[in-house]
Design an enzyme around this catalytic site. Structure first.
Site, PDB file in Angstrom:
ATOM      1  N   TYR A  67      -6.366 -15.400 -14.139  1.00  0.00           N
ATOM      2  CA  TYR A  67      -6.693 -14.296 -13.232  1.00  0.00           C
ATOM      3  C   TYR A  67      -7.823 -13.473 -13.867  1.00  0.00           C
ATOM      4  O   TYR A  67      -7.602 -12.489 -14.553  1.00  0.00           O
ATOM      5  CB  TYR A  67      -5.482 -13.390 -13.008  1.00  0.00           C
ATOM      6  CG  TYR A  67      -4.395 -13.946 -12.117  1.00  0.00           C
ATOM      7  CD1 TYR A  67      -4.535 -15.158 -11.449  1.00  0.00           C
ATOM      8  CD2 TYR A  67      -3.208 -13.238 -11.935  1.00  0.00           C
ATOM      9  CE1 TYR A  67      -3.526 -15.655 -10.648  1.00  0.00           C
ATOM     10  CE2 TYR A  67      -2.190 -13.727 -11.124  1.00  0.00           C
ATOM     11  CZ  TYR A  67      -2.354 -14.937 -10.480  1.00  0.00           C
ATOM     12  OH  TYR A  67      -1.356 -15.408  -9.681  1.00  0.00           O
ATOM     13  N   PHE A 217       2.300 -14.651  -1.312  1.00  0.00           N
ATOM     14  CA  PHE A 217       1.777 -14.557   0.054  1.00  0.00           C
ATOM     15  C   PHE A 217       2.868 -14.125   1.029  1.00  0.00           C
ATOM     16  O   PHE A 217       2.885 -14.548   2.190  1.00  0.00           O
ATOM     17  CB  PHE A 217       1.146 -15.883   0.517  1.00  0.00           C
ATOM     18  CG  PHE A 217      -0.035 -16.317  -0.283  1.00  0.00           C
ATOM     19  CD1 PHE A 217      -1.023 -15.406  -0.611  1.00  0.00           C
ATOM     20  CD2 PHE A 217      -0.167 -17.624  -0.713  1.00  0.00           C
ATOM     21  CE1 PHE A 217      -2.131 -15.812  -1.352  1.00  0.00           C
ATOM     22  CE2 PHE A 217      -1.267 -18.028  -1.455  1.00  0.00           C
ATOM     23  CZ  PHE A 217      -2.252 -17.118  -1.776  1.00  0.00           C
ATOM     24  N   GLY A 221       0.844 -14.240   4.300  1.00  0.00           N
ATOM     25  CA  GLY A 221       1.154 -15.568   4.793  1.00  0.00           C
ATOM     26  C   GLY A 221       0.155 -16.587   4.267  1.00  0.00           C
ATOM     27  O   GLY A 221      -1.046 -16.358   4.258  1.00  0.00           O
TER      28      GLY A 221
END
Length: 304
Positions: A67, A217, A221
């Site tokens: 990340y 998510f 989504g």
């Protein structure tokens, strides 16, 4: 003031955490996903945001050494925030996929490369050991995880890692891993719009075996079936209005209602959204509302 403790707690091995946590990926800006035009959050602002999360009871963070964007590393920001924080925070990181310093991805580390990834996380986070390390399976072509998970189990025995988890896996991978070492969490995509983990039995499997299920998510989504999305959004908005809540809070609350083993790791760089995400843990949906939304455990409407 809402706190992350309102949703209850769960144990990752011997580490008790509040069920509402924080996902650190967005701290780096969208450059983490290859878009260098997105300016990441200022370092001091990021530290203040993380401290605000801690003050509101968030005591577990999801991160990874991969990340990072050209200007920011999530692990570096977490390290800085924890250095000036006196409370206990469980840091969950992941290994498997990786990126070179220029940001280019490679598919999957070899088992003998996982120690280097663990040591990189240790260095960036400034820690002597990692609380939880998830082996992230990268791609459907990886049918067995035994060799990779075995390498992490050796690092656990050596004291570099306290607990092990899995990410992006199927039920057979959980069984494969548990034959090698204990599994404390599974991190897969899951939410109101994407319920493959129900269809595969993964959510119930984790519940039955005392494993935390950590959906990513959960708000946005992973995919949305267009035919059903508009009707479902209308239902989410209706439930949100009834509670004086936001649609995102309803989606988070829906996942938390799936079972006491569900942990939430929403990420944001917006302090107002952070407060809303934490407050979602106080939202209690009725049985009727769960039925209207699509009861947790049922396949999403229109999904096959």
């Amino acid at each position: 003031m809402s706190t992350a403790a309102a949703a209850g707690t769960w144990k990752l091995g011997d580490l008790e955490v509040n069920r509402v946590g924080y996902g650190a990926m967005r701290l780096t800006g969208n450059g983490m996903m290859g878009n260098s035009d997105d300016t990441p959050i200022d370092r001091d602002t990021a530290v203040r945001l993380l401290h605000s999360a801690f003050e509101h009871g968030v005591n577990h963070i999801d991160t990874a050494a991969f990340y990072f964007s050209p200007l920011r590393s999530a692990n570096e920001l977490i390290n800085r925030a924890l250095a000036s924080w006196r409370g206990d925070v469980v840091v969950v990181t992941k290994v498997g996929p990786g990126r070179n310093p220029s940001g280019e991805w490679f598919t999957m580390a070899r088992p003998d490369q996982l120690r280097g990834q663990v040591e990189e996380n240790l260095r960036q986070l400034g820690r002597d050991h990692l609380d939880v390390v998830n082996l992230r399976r990268n791609g459907s072509g990886m049918t067995s995880i035994a060799e990779h998970f075995g390498a992490l189990a050796e690092l656990r025995e050596a004291g570099l890692v306290r607990h092990l988890g899995l990410s992006n896996v199927r039920p057979e991978h959980v069984a494969e891993a548990r034959a090698i070492a204990p599994v404390v969490c599974v991190q897969n995509s899951y939410g109101l719009d994407w319920r493959r983990a129900d269809e595969s039995g993964m959510v119930d499997l984790c519940r039955d075996q005392g494993i935390a299920f950590v959906p990513y998510f959960a708000i946005s989504g992973l995919r949305r079936e267009a035919a059903a999305a508009q009707e479902r959004d209308a239902r989410v908005h209706a439930v949100a209005r009834a509670h004086g809540a936001t649609p995102a809070q309803v989606r988070l609350a829906w996942t938390l209602h799936r079972g006491p083993h569900m942990l939430a790791i929403p990420g944001t760089t917006n302090p107002a959204h952070l407060a809303e995400n934490i407050a979602a843990g106080t939202l209690r949906l009725t049985e009727e509302e769960l039925t209207i939304l699509g009861k947790p455990g049922a396949a999403s409407p229109g999904h096959r």
